[in-house]
Design a protein around this motif. Structure first.
Motif: not given
Ligand SMILES: Nc1ncnc2c1ncn2[C@@H]1O[C@H](COP(=O)(O)OP(=O)(O)O)[C@@H](O)[C@H]1O
Ligand SMILES: [Mg+2]
Lengths: 743, 362
Positions: B340-355
């Motif tokens: 399942e990939v995001f294509r260029a232009g897609a709106q996304v949410q960025v989250v970080f791993s805990e560590r």
């Protein structure tokens, strides 16, 4: 202290102590009348006769009491070892004791040697200070020499013990040894002689006389530009040397390229052809040129007949000398350059070709620049050889005077003006030193290392056409010419009287080399045998010594870093720039009196050859060593070998071609040299070349040429033997395959 | 491999105490470096070209002498010992095989120099050649070997002396990529098997991460950081190390407050509020480093996150590479999810791993 191996250190001290004791207690202290190799003294009153006695016996008999400090100084290191066993900070103490013993010992040996001579005190001042000595002494003999040597190595070992060059006994010893040799056999005689340049006829010091001699118009005049007179000798020498340097380098390079990268099967035939002139005494080529191009020479008369003009003396002067020197010195350039051309890693050229460079571009931008050190060396050699040569200018010079002949005539001629000779020598020195400096500048600091420790598996590139074809033509002309010249030399030996009676005869050979059977075996009746054996013996002694000194020096220069290395380099370079004529004169002036009495011995000849030819060993060594990747030495060091072992097992074997070149060259030079020899020969030690020159002066061309031919053949045999002996270095490289011609 | 092989280890530790090396009175190649290598450990010196790695290595070997400071191997102060007298072998970048000796002679050289008896020399040399897989090549000349084989000869030559320390100077730089991986594994295997102390110089971070027990990162003649591969990768001391070892997103941030007691710092990034190990820093500007594989892109997020737009989306076989633009800079992210990939232009949410995110000094 830094990195000192105490075990090795103590062994080294022990060794030199032993040598010192041997010199002091066992061997005759003073020089023997009958030469180094006679052992008559053993049965003739030794060890008590004062002429033969070791220093110990002299002192015990109450003679030569001024030698008594020597044993005290000799025993200092022993004291040092004992004390250093007792005291924890042994390094400092032992090092200091050794240095002290070395410095004081050497200083005292030299001081007493120079102060007391065959007529007691050597100077008025000393006589006034100490009163008449009432005794005298001769030059250093075996004993005194060995004691000096042991003092020298005490000093170097001491310096190493104090941490110099990381405490490396071998390196410091080698440096000290070379410095001592250069100081004693180059600096001392040359300075001694130059001192006479600033003296007027009566032995008073005068700068005015010196400068008026130095800038005289005989040396620097430019008359040739404006009127029909010859220019100053300095300009003559310079023009000649520049031409010879440039042309021999060019020819040598062409030969080297054709021999290695033409893909021509017959190319290996070139080698003997180029070696021939090297093994020919220089004036012999001059003679052959006269036979060909002189007033009644074969070619001159032929051309004159053909064109219906009068034969001229055109060959006497610049053209003649130039031709003769080209024939003589091109092979030297070839020998230098072939090593370098072979050393250029084929993978470099292959790399360039894969970078889309054409053969010509590759040659111009990769191969040629990589050969720069060799080219610079070859030019320098040609330049200096030409400056120093005096056989050819003597025979062919005509009115074209050059420095070397002028020096010769200043000494042996009617003028007998040593001051003038010294001044001319200074001019010569300035030229040669400038050339050396220019070479340095040109090479700069770039690294020319191409032989890495990886084993190169490339194939030497074939030359581009536009280089190959002119090369073939040049090689063709030169080869033909050489063959003709040698034909003349060979033929001349079998002709009754050259130019008059061309009937074939063996009489010259019989006169020179006749052998008869007698009841006591063979009797060498011929007049040339004496000088022949002497020459062979002296050359065979000098060659390995020259090669050894030269290569060790090269190793120190390329691979080691130490304080005052530049000064060291300058010292060894100095001998490079001093022509044989000068060395010859300097030696008879310096070594005629104690403490070093050598005039008239074979030793002085050997020494003159070593220091005349050492630079060739150094050059060959430096050129080939700087193509050896330094990580090879370092690998050996990290594997636990010390510097001596590394030198012996890694450097030396990889330097076989350079060693061969140095051996061959110094042997041959010793056989064919004339410039220094002519001053140094004696009735007892006559050399082939001076014998031949003597025949030439008597217009005895037949014997002269027959003898020269014999020499050439003998040297050829020796050179081949040496080649077999040293062997081909087995550095693996894939052999160039013949590329099938593209259609 | 059998245990009764003829080659043992005399591994010893290496210690630098404030070692400085100055070339020609001017160039400071190594500046006051102190370091320690344990016996039996493989330590890599890693850093960009010209930072002083080779010089450091050559000082261990004794090929260069220190300008100041001291060096210990095992218990012994070797500062003033020349190379010959140190029990250290080196594998050179150019291999430095003696071209006039065959493989056997090359490998046995050190043994011959140390005057072992003939039988031992033969035995050890053959064992050494076996160890590197070159039994039967003894008669070849170096020029008759391939690059990889030459390299192994160089290793065998250094090994048979059972050195206290074995040094490698960029040993793989003359090999092709595939061979590189193989040879470095072989070196590591030999090292662990024989328990050798190895100091290994490279400028290739992947190589360093793969072979080392510990890595010392060098910069400008000094040490930037030293630690296990994991420490360096996950806890880089500064942005130089973070960037040099693997890729990292490095962003300017503000530390709003520090809880010295818990050792935690409060950092805000947009509407994200992160509590991270303070690593001794105080409130004020700082840098935040996040490895690409610790950044995750989601279509929707329940937890606080950064909103962004995918600018670039690349399929590289076993993972996806994304570049995402946010109000707080562009982020480079890697995702294992290739289905399942995001294509260029897609709106996304960025989250970080805990560590994932690490604070670095500004
Ligand atoms: N023999 C030398 N003389 C002068 N400078 C040197 C010498 N060897 C190295 N350097 C300098 O020391 C610095 C460190 O070199 P080096 O240790 O070879 O770096 P690295 O191996 O990390 O690439 C460089 O700036 C280099 O130019
Ligand atoms: Mg390096």
């Amino acid at each position: 202290m830094a990195g000192v191996d105490w075990h090795l250190m103590n062994r080294t001290i022990g060794l030199w102590l032993l040598v010192g004791l041997l010199g002091f207690c066992v061997l005759p202290w003073y020089v023997l009348d009958d030469g180094l190799w006679s052992f008559e003294w053993l049965t003739d009153g030794y060890p008590f006769d004062t002429d033969y006695a070791p220093a110990l016996f002299l002192l015990l008999q109450g003679e030569k009491l001024w030698l008594s400090p020597v044993p005290v100084l000799l025993s200092l290191p022993l004291l040092g070892i004992v004390l250093s066993k007792l005291i924890p900070t042994r390094g400092r103490l032992l090092g200091q004791m050794l240095c002290l013993a070395g410095v004081l010992g050497l200083a005292y040996m030299l001081a007493q040697g120079f102060a007391i001579g065959i007529r007691g005190w050597n100077s008025e001042l000393l006589t006034q200070a100490f009163g008449e000595l009432g005794d005298r002494q001769f030059g250093f003999g075996y004993g005194a020499m060995l004691v000096c040597v042991s003092f020298l190595f005490f000093l170097t070992t001491g310096i190493a013990a104090r941490g110099a060059v990381n405490g490396d006994v071998f390196i410091v010893g080698a440096i000290g040894f070379v410095i001592a040799l250069v100081g004693m056999f180059i600096l001392f005689p040359v300075l001694n002689m130059l001192a006479s340049a600033v003296q007027d006829g009566d032995g008073n010091y005068s700068l005015g006389v010196f400068f008026s001699k130095l800038f005289s118009s005989k040396i620097w005049g430019l008359h040739c530009l404006t009127e029909n007179r010859s220019c100053g000798v300095a300009w003559n020498s310079l023009v000649l040397a520049l031409c010879v340097g440039a042309l021999t380098t060019l020819l040598g390079l062409v030969f080297a390229l054709v021999a290695t990268r033409s893909g021509m099967r017959q190319a290996h035939l070139l080698r003997p052809l180029t070696v021939l002139p090297i093994i020919t005494p220089p004036f012999v080529i001059g003679l052959a040129i006269i036979l060909l191009f002189g007033l009644s020479g074969a070619v001159t008369t032929f051309v004159a007949d053909l064109l219906g003009i009068n034969p001229t003396r055109w060959v006497y002067g610049l053209p003649g000398i130039l031709i003769a020197q080209l024939l003589s010195f091109t092979p030297i350039a070839f020998l230098v350059l072939i090593g370098v051309v072979e050393g250029v890693a084929p993978s470099m050229e292959e790399a360039s070709q894969t970078l889309r460079a054409t053969r010509w571009q590759t040659f111009r931008t990769v191969s040629l620049p990589l050969m720069r050190p060799g080219i610079a060396n070859a030019f320098l050699l040609g330049f200096i050889e030409s400056m120093a040569d005096f056989g050819n200018p003597l025979v062919l010079g005509g009115n074209y005077d050059v420095l070397s002949t002028e020096i010769f005539f200043a000494i042996v001629g009617a003028q007998n003006d040593q001051g003038q000779a010294a001044v001319l020598a200074i001019v010569l020195l300035i030229f040669t030193l400038s050339a050396f400096y220019a070479q340095r500048r040109w090479l700069g600091k770039k690294s020319y290392t191409t032989q890495t420790g990886k084993g190169d598996s490339g194939i030497p590139a074939i030359l581009p056409r536009r280089v190959l074809i002119p090369s073939y033509i040049l090689v063709g002309i030169w080869s033909t010419f050489t063959i003709v010249v040698y034909g003349m030399i060979f033929y001349g030996g079998f002709v009754e009287i050259w130019g008059l009676d061309h009937s074939i005869t063996l009489k010259h050979y019989i006169t020179a080399f006749g052998v008869t059977m007698t009841d006591n075996g063979l009797h060498f009746r011929g007049s040339a045998w004496d000088s022949f054996w002497t020459t062979l013996r002296i050359a065979a002694t000098a060659a390995p010594l020259t090669a050894a000194v030269g290569l060790v020096t090269a190793y120190l220069l390329v691979r080691q870093d130490f304080a005052a290395k530049n000064a060291f380099e300058f010292g060894t370079m100095l001998s490079f720039a001093i022509p044989g004529t000068v060395i010859g004169v300097a030696y008879i002036m310096a070594f005629n009196v104690p403490p070093i009495e050598l005039t008239g011995t074979g030793v002085i000849l050997v020494l003159s050859f070593i220091f005349r030819n050492m630079p060739v060993g150094i050059r060959a060594g430096v050129a080939s060593m700087s193509q050896l990747d330094k990580s090879l030495d370092e690998a050996s060091l990290t594997l636990g070998a010390n510097t001596w072992r590394t030198f012996r097992e890694i450097i030396l074997p990889l330097m076989k071609p350079a060693i061969l070149a140095a051996l061959v060259f110094s042997f041959v030079r010793a056989m064919t040299a004339i410039s220094a020899v002519i001053f140094l020969v004696s009735a007892e030690h006559n050399m082939a070349t001076s014998y031949i020159i003597g025949r030439v002066e008597n217009n005895d061309y037949g014997i002269a040429i027959a003898y020269s031919t014999t020499l050439i053949v003998v040297m050829l045999v020796v050179v081949l033997l040496m080649q077999l002996l040293v062997g081909k270095s087995k550095v693996g490289r894939r052999v160039a395959q013949k590329v099938p011609p593209t259609v | 491999m059998t245990t009764n092989i003829g080659i043992k280890s005399k591994a010893a530790s290496v210690e630098f105490k404030q070692v400085t090396k100055i070339y020609g009175g001017e160039v400071k190649a190594v500046d006051e470096v102190s370091l320690h290598v344990d016996a039996g450990e493989l330590v890599t010196l890693l850093g960009p070209s010209g930072c002083g790695k080779t010089t450091t290595l050559r000082m261990i070997a004794g090929l260069e002498m220190v300008s100041s400071g001291s060096i210990f191997i095992g218990e012994q102060d070797v500062t003033l010992l020349p190379a010959t007298d140190r029990d250290v072998s080196m594998v050179f970048q150019s291999y430095a095989l003696f071209p006039h000796m065959n493989v056997f002679e090359n490998v046995s050289y050190g043994l011959r120099v140390s005057k072992l008896n003939k039988k031992d020399i033969l035995e050890k040399t053959n064992t050494g050649l076996e160890l590197v897989g070159l039994a039967g090549y003894g008669d070849r000349l170096p020029s008759e070997l391939s690059g990889g084989q030459q390299q192994r000869v160089a290793v065998a030559r250094a090994l048979v002396l059972e050195p206290q320390v074995l040094l490698f100077d960029e040993p793989l730089s003359n090999l092709d990529a595939k061979l590189r991986r193989q040879v470095r594994e072989e070196i590591r295997e030999l090292q662990t098997e024989l328990g050798l102390t190895v100091v290994y110089v490279t400028h290739d971070q992947e190589e360093a991460l793969a072979v080392s027990d510990r890595i010392i990162v060098m910069r400008n003649a000094g040490i930037a950081q030293s630690g296990s591969p994991r420490e360096l990768y996950e806890q880089p001391a500064d942005s130089f190390v973070a960037d040099f070892i693997g890729e990292a997103n490095i962003m300017d941030v503000q530390i709003s407050s520090v809880d010295d007691h818990a050792g935690l710092a409060e950092v805000s990034l947009g509407n994200l509020s992160l509590r991270l190990a303070s690593r001794g820093m105080s409130a004020g500007p700082a840098k935040l480093a996040v490895r690409p594989n610790r950044i995750h892109l989601l279509a929707h997020s329940d937890v606080p996150s950064l909103a962004g737009v995918v600018k670039k989306s690349t399929y590289v076989g076993n993972h996806m590479e994304y570049v995402v633009a946010t109000d707080h800079g562009e982020w480079f992210s890697i995702s294992d999810n290739v289905d399942e990939v995001f294509r260029a232009g897609a709106q996304v949410q960025v989250v970080f791993s805990e560590r994932g995110p690490v604070l670095l000094p500004d």
